[in-house]
Design a protein around this motif. Structure first.
Motif, mmCIF file in Angstrom:
data_model
loop_
_atom_site.group_PDB
_atom_site.id
_atom_site.type_symbol
_atom_site.label_atom_id
_atom_site.label_comp_id
_atom_site.label_asym_id
_atom_site.label_seq_id
_atom_site.Cartn_x
_atom_site.Cartn_y
_atom_site.Cartn_z
ATOM 1 N N PHE A 110 29.159 11.399 38.414
ATOM 2 C CA PHE A 110 28.153 11.928 39.411
ATOM 3 C C PHE A 110 28.590 12.675 40.522
ATOM 4 O O PHE A 110 28.150 13.797 40.753
ATOM 5 N N LEU A 114 28.173 16.630 41.853
ATOM 6 C CA LEU A 114 27.344 16.731 43.173
ATOM 7 C C LEU A 114 28.027 17.357 44.157
ATOM 8 O O LEU A 114 27.872 17.532 45.385
ATOM 9 N N GLU A 122 19.753 21.835 44.300
ATOM 10 C CA GLU A 122 19.591 20.402 43.740
ATOM 11 C C GLU A 122 19.389 20.412 42.233
ATOM 12 O O GLU A 122 19.807 19.641 41.325
ATOM 13 N N ALA A 123 18.321 21.321 42.205
ATOM 14 C CA ALA A 123 17.542 21.499 40.888
ATOM 15 C C ALA A 123 18.681 21.779 39.677
ATOM 16 O O ALA A 123 18.697 21.523 38.626
ATOM 17 N N ILE A 126 21.046 18.952 38.963
ATOM 18 C CA ILE A 126 20.439 17.754 38.103
ATOM 19 C C ILE A 126 20.443 18.363 36.896
ATOM 20 O O ILE A 126 20.655 17.520 35.677
ATOM 21 N N GLU A 130 22.323 16.492 33.647
ATOM 22 C CA GLU A 130 21.614 16.054 32.416
ATOM 23 C C GLU A 130 21.901 16.808 31.101
ATOM 24 O O GLU A 130 22.030 15.948 30.156
ATOM 25 N N ILE A 146 21.146 9.187 32.481
ATOM 26 C CA ILE A 146 20.253 10.040 33.275
ATOM 27 C C ILE A 146 19.452 9.213 34.176
ATOM 28 O O ILE A 146 19.086 9.552 35.199
ATOM 29 N N PHE A 149 21.419 8.334 36.932
ATOM 30 C CA PHE A 149 21.841 9.507 37.564
ATOM 31 C C PHE A 149 20.797 9.750 38.746
ATOM 32 O O PHE A 149 20.905 9.936 39.955
ATOM 33 N N HIS A 150 19.617 9.567 38.436
ATOM 34 C CA HIS A 150 18.350 9.786 39.264
ATOM 35 C C HIS A 150 18.221 8.799 40.086
ATOM 36 O O HIS A 150 17.660 9.077 41.228
ATOM 37 N N MET A 153 20.753 9.600 43.036
ATOM 38 C CA MET A 153 20.448 10.691 43.609
ATOM 39 C C MET A 153 19.263 10.193 44.733
ATOM 40 O O MET A 153 19.479 10.418 46.001
ATOM 41 N N SER A 154 18.616 9.377 44.299
ATOM 42 C CA SER A 154 17.559 8.891 45.341
ATOM 43 C C SER A 154 18.300 7.911 46.203
ATOM 44 O O SER A 154 18.103 7.907 47.375
#
Length: 366
Positions: A110, A114, A122-123, A126, A130, A146, A149-150, A153-154
């Motif tokens: 990741f 990043l 960012e989009a 991501i 994915e 996935i 991964f989200h 990110m948070s």
């Protein structure tokens, strides 16, 4: 007057040594850490599958367009310039039932993608991650990866806000010029609480146990160094005792290489103050921590010299903006823009503390 000047001098020296100490520990740390969680999991999955091994990032057409949409097949199309030609770091491991085996290597994967944040929005990142996961990983492991991964990110966004609330801890000092270990402990509690809100226990252990071991070590070493009840020999004995009680493994071996960090810090400061050559510094460091670490520290010297030059230029430009506007408040928007243009996010967090050290040094000189 002399007592005040001596006190300021002590504080400045302590701040510089402690900041250098923290940096040395980071630079001596290996690129990746094999955690016990990952080792144990892999040992029980004899036929586990590792994806992305040996892959190299390539690009059909270099892309600097942040509007790149989710039109990825493998996730490796039109790689950002900074990642082109690099080996893909990290791994995705699955067991015999195509279930995801969470390891520290998944976090490194990741982080690899990043690291291009800024070159890509960012989009786009991501979508790229994915696509990479879906292309290289069967279900249900792909969906699990996935999801994590989200969550990651948070977590990083919340962590950045948390770090900002504490400021630059390594530059916050008591009147004795020491790091506030209580404040560091409170920060760690808050970070652990954030992790528990973001991940399950297995993911926390896989992602962060190696990092936590290094932070435990760093805090322990600073605590020993700041203990005025210990003489130099007792501090060295305390450091050796701490390392001896660690479990056997690569982390312990690396700490043993770092055991001379106190001498390294002091000798580095002394030699630089005396105008030692780069070659002399390298030879001293190589004798204490080995050639690889000495090379990394030489690179750090170059980076710090570059930062110093940019900081001095920034200070002059900042003062000019203030003079033209009439006050710092009126010039703040221009100052913020100047900082964004000259420093990255991490460097900007150093500016206030760095300016304070320079101010104290200037006052002492006067």
């Amino acid at each position: 007057m002399n007592n005040q000047r001596n006190t300021r001098t002590i504080i400045i020296i302590a701040l510089l040594l402690l900041a250098l100490l923290a940096t040395l520990i980071w630079w001596l740390k290996p690129k990746s850490v094999s955690t016990s969680a990952a080792d144990n999991t892999l040992a029980t999955s004899a036929s586990a599958t590792v994806t992305n091994s040996g892959l190299t990032a390539t690009a059909n057409t270099p892309s600097t367009d942040n509007t790149l949409s989710a039109n990825f097949s493998t996730g490796l199309e039109s790689m950002p310039r900074s990642l082109q030609g690099t080996d893909i770091d990290g791994e995705i491991i699955i067991d015999d039932n195509n279930q995801l085996v969470v390891t520290e290597g998944l976090r490194r994967l990741f982080d690899y993608f990043l690291s291009a944040m800024g070159e890509e929005n960012e989009a786009t990142i991501i979508a790229r991650v994915e696509a990479y996961i879906l292309h290289h990983t069967p279900e249900p492991a792909a969906s699990s990866a996935i999801k994590i991964f989200h969550q990651y990110m948070s977590y990083l966004k919340a962590l950045d806000e948390l770090q900002g609330s504490y400021g630059t801890l390594q530059l916050q000092a008591t009147q004795a010029g020491k790091l506030d270990l209580n404040l560091i402990a409170q920060r760690r509690q808050d970070v652990n609480r954030l992790r528990q809100q973001s991940f399950d226990a297995a993911t926390i252990k896989a992602f962060f146990s190696g990092e936590d071991t290094y932070e435990d070590y760093s805090v322990a070493m600073v605590g020993i160094e700041q203990d005025n009840n210990l003489n130099a020999a007792q501090k060295q004995a305390s450091r050796e005792d701490y390392i001896s009680r660690l479990p056997e493994g690569e982390i312990k071996k690396n700490f043993q290489k770092q055991a001379n960090f106190g001498e390294l810090t002091q000798r580095t400061a002394q030699m630089k103050a005396q105008g030692a050559t780069k070659e002399a510094l390298f030879d001293m460091r190589r004798g204490l921590v080995g050639e690889a670490a000495a090379s990394r520290l030489a690179g750090l010297d170059v980076e710090e010299a570059n930062f110093d030059a940019r900081f001095n230029q920034y200070q002059a430009q900042r003062q000019l903006l203030i003079n033209n506007a009439g006050s710092a408040g009126k010039a703040q928007a221009q100052i913020d823009e100047l900082e964004r243009n000259q420093f990255n996010d991490t460097e900007r967090k150093r500016l206030t503390g760095y300016a304070e050290i320079q101010r104290m040094a200037q006052n002492d000189a006067n």
